[in-house]
Design a protein around this motif. Structure first.
Motif, mmCIF file in Angstrom:
data_model
loop_
_atom_site.group_PDB
_atom_site.id
_atom_site.type_symbol
_atom_site.label_atom_id
_atom_site.label_comp_id
_atom_site.label_asym_id
_atom_site.label_seq_id
_atom_site.Cartn_x
_atom_site.Cartn_y
_atom_site.Cartn_z
ATOM 1 N N ARG A 91 0.821 -1.228 0.000
ATOM 2 C CA ARG A 91 0.000 0.000 0.000
ATOM 3 C C ARG A 91 0.847 1.267 0.000
ATOM 4 N NH1 ARG A 91 -4.025 -0.889 4.816
ATOM 5 N NH2 ARG A 91 -2.176 -1.896 5.647
ATOM 6 N N SER A 117 -6.585 -1.449 10.014
ATOM 7 C CA SER A 117 -7.106 -0.802 11.229
ATOM 8 C C SER A 117 -8.609 -1.043 11.352
ATOM 9 C CB SER A 117 -6.847 0.708 11.175
ATOM 10 O OG SER A 117 -7.708 1.299 10.221
ATOM 11 N N THR A 148 -11.899 1.575 7.599
ATOM 12 C CA THR A 148 -12.640 1.649 6.333
ATOM 13 C C THR A 148 -13.950 0.862 6.449
ATOM 14 O OG1 THR A 148 -10.565 1.841 5.127
ATOM 15 C CG2 THR A 148 -12.485 1.108 3.855
ATOM 16 N N ASP A 177 -13.668 -5.813 0.267
ATOM 17 C CA ASP A 177 -12.441 -5.022 0.117
ATOM 18 C C ASP A 177 -11.254 -5.984 0.084
ATOM 19 O OD1 ASP A 177 -10.895 -2.776 -0.184
ATOM 20 O OD2 ASP A 177 -11.288 -1.946 1.799
ATOM 21 N N ASP A 178 -10.085 -5.469 -0.287
ATOM 22 C CA ASP A 178 -8.938 -6.377 -0.316
ATOM 23 C C ASP A 178 -8.365 -6.601 1.083
ATOM 24 O OD1 ASP A 178 -7.957 -3.736 -0.312
ATOM 25 O OD2 ASP A 178 -6.143 -4.249 -1.422
ATOM 26 N N GLU A 236 -10.769 2.313 -4.752
ATOM 27 C CA GLU A 236 -9.727 1.293 -4.957
ATOM 28 C C GLU A 236 -10.306 -0.125 -4.924
ATOM 29 O OE1 GLU A 236 -6.256 1.939 -2.412
ATOM 30 O OE2 GLU A 236 -6.652 4.076 -2.592
HETATM 31 C C1 R5P Z 1 -7.012 0.702 0.691
HETATM 32 O O1 R5P Z 1 -7.213 1.311 -0.296
HETATM 33 C C2 R5P Z 1 -7.428 -0.714 0.863
HETATM 34 O O2 R5P Z 1 -8.156 -1.159 -0.239
HETATM 35 C C3 R5P Z 1 -8.262 -0.890 2.118
HETATM 36 O O3 R5P Z 1 -9.478 -0.190 2.016
HETATM 37 C C4 R5P Z 1 -7.509 -0.376 3.308
HETATM 38 O O4 R5P Z 1 -6.212 -0.865 3.285
HETATM 39 C C5 R5P Z 1 -8.193 -0.779 4.599
HETATM 40 O O5 R5P Z 1 -7.426 -0.269 5.656
HETATM 41 P P1 R5P Z 1 -8.054 -0.013 7.095
HETATM 42 O O6 R5P Z 1 -8.661 -1.286 7.559
HETATM 43 O O7 R5P Z 1 -6.871 0.399 7.909
HETATM 44 O O8 R5P Z 1 -9.049 1.096 6.959
#
Ligand code: R5P
Length: 247
Positions: free
Chosen positions: A42, A171, A174, A166-167, A118
């Motif tokens: 990332r 944390s 998102t 999501d991928d 994304e």
């Molecule tokens: C970012 O663009 C990825 O697709 C995920 O949405 C992101 O890495 C999720 O991170 P977190 O759980 O920290 O919000």
């Protein structure tokens, strides 16, 4: 061949490099790496002056140490493919068909939702495979734990069950903010499906508290693993073994 998923990578990368070097010292002609989760992808640009672009630096380290690499859905956003940063043959397992299969078996009438632009690449493929409609929300990330999710207009779910895809869950911010938005709009609690569940800082517990059921692939071992990538990894490994043994 060395298998090592690269969540919590800092404690794993040096032992991994030592293992690869030792395998060569002991006579291995080729050493491959199976890393179902590929770390540091990332950080694919210098977001702030002076920061390291770690996706490239890790690619350089691993390309020096290994002859080939197999992984599952690396975070390719600003890099179009692994070939842009890796100098060794690579294969990517795509979890979308496996996610769709899980959704078809477990969620009647799904509506697939991506939390940010994304995620559209996974969401579109998963929705098509599951014959479900899909929508993508908008995300503004101001910091690791400061995320805002919005929707110009959340589409009418028409009695369908929301499934967030999501991928990565790291944390969890998102997914948590996306769950909040969906529930605020009067929809039922969504199922959150991610390829890689990193769950930094107990975010799995925070997500459960937000009312989400979470499902992940076993690219990183966790109690939410319900999607098995082993067979797909095996197929990619066989392909690469054939390819690299000819060289
Ligand atoms: C970012 O663009 C990825 O697709 C995920 O949405 C992101 O890495 C999720 O991170 P977190 O759980 O920290 O919000």
């Amino acid at each position: 061949m060395i298998a090592c998923t690269l969540d919590r990578p800092n404690e794993k990368i040096l032992p991994l490099l030592f293992a690869a070097a030792t395998a060569r010292e002991l006579g291995a002609e080729k050493v491959g790496l199976v890393a179902p989760y590929l770390a540091y992808m990332r950080q694919d640009r210098r977001f702030k002056p002076g920061e390291a672009v770690t996706s490239r630096q890790v690619a350089e380290l691993l390309s020096n140490a290994f002859d080939w690499l197999v992984t599952v859905d690396p975070h390719l956003h600003r890099h179009g493919s692994l070939a842009e940063i890796y100098r060794i043959p690579t294969r990517v397992v795509h979890a979308a068909p496996l996610i769709s299969r899980w959704i078809k078996m477990h969620v009647p009438k799904p509506f697939v939702i991506g939390p940010d632009s994304e995620s559209e690449q996974w969401v579109a493929a998963v929705a098509e495979d599951s014959s479900a409609p899909y929508a993508v929300l908008q995300k503004v990330r101001r910091g690791d734990r400061d995320v805002e999710i919005s929707a110009a207009s959340l589409p009418e779910l028409d009695g369908r069950a929301p499934v967030l895809v999501d991928d990565i869950i790291s944390s969890g911010r998102t997914m948590i903010e996306a769950v909040r938005l969906i529930v605020q709009c009067g929809a039922p609690n969504p199922v959150c499906v991610a390829v890689h569940g990193l769950f930094a800082e107990d975010s799995d517990k925070l997500l459960a508290r937000a009312g989400a059921r979470v499902v992940t692939s076993n690219s990183i071992p966790h109690s939410t693993n319900n999607i098995d990538v082993a067979e797909a990894l095996g197929n990619s490994i066989s392909e690469l073994l054939k390819l690299t043994s000819k060289r």
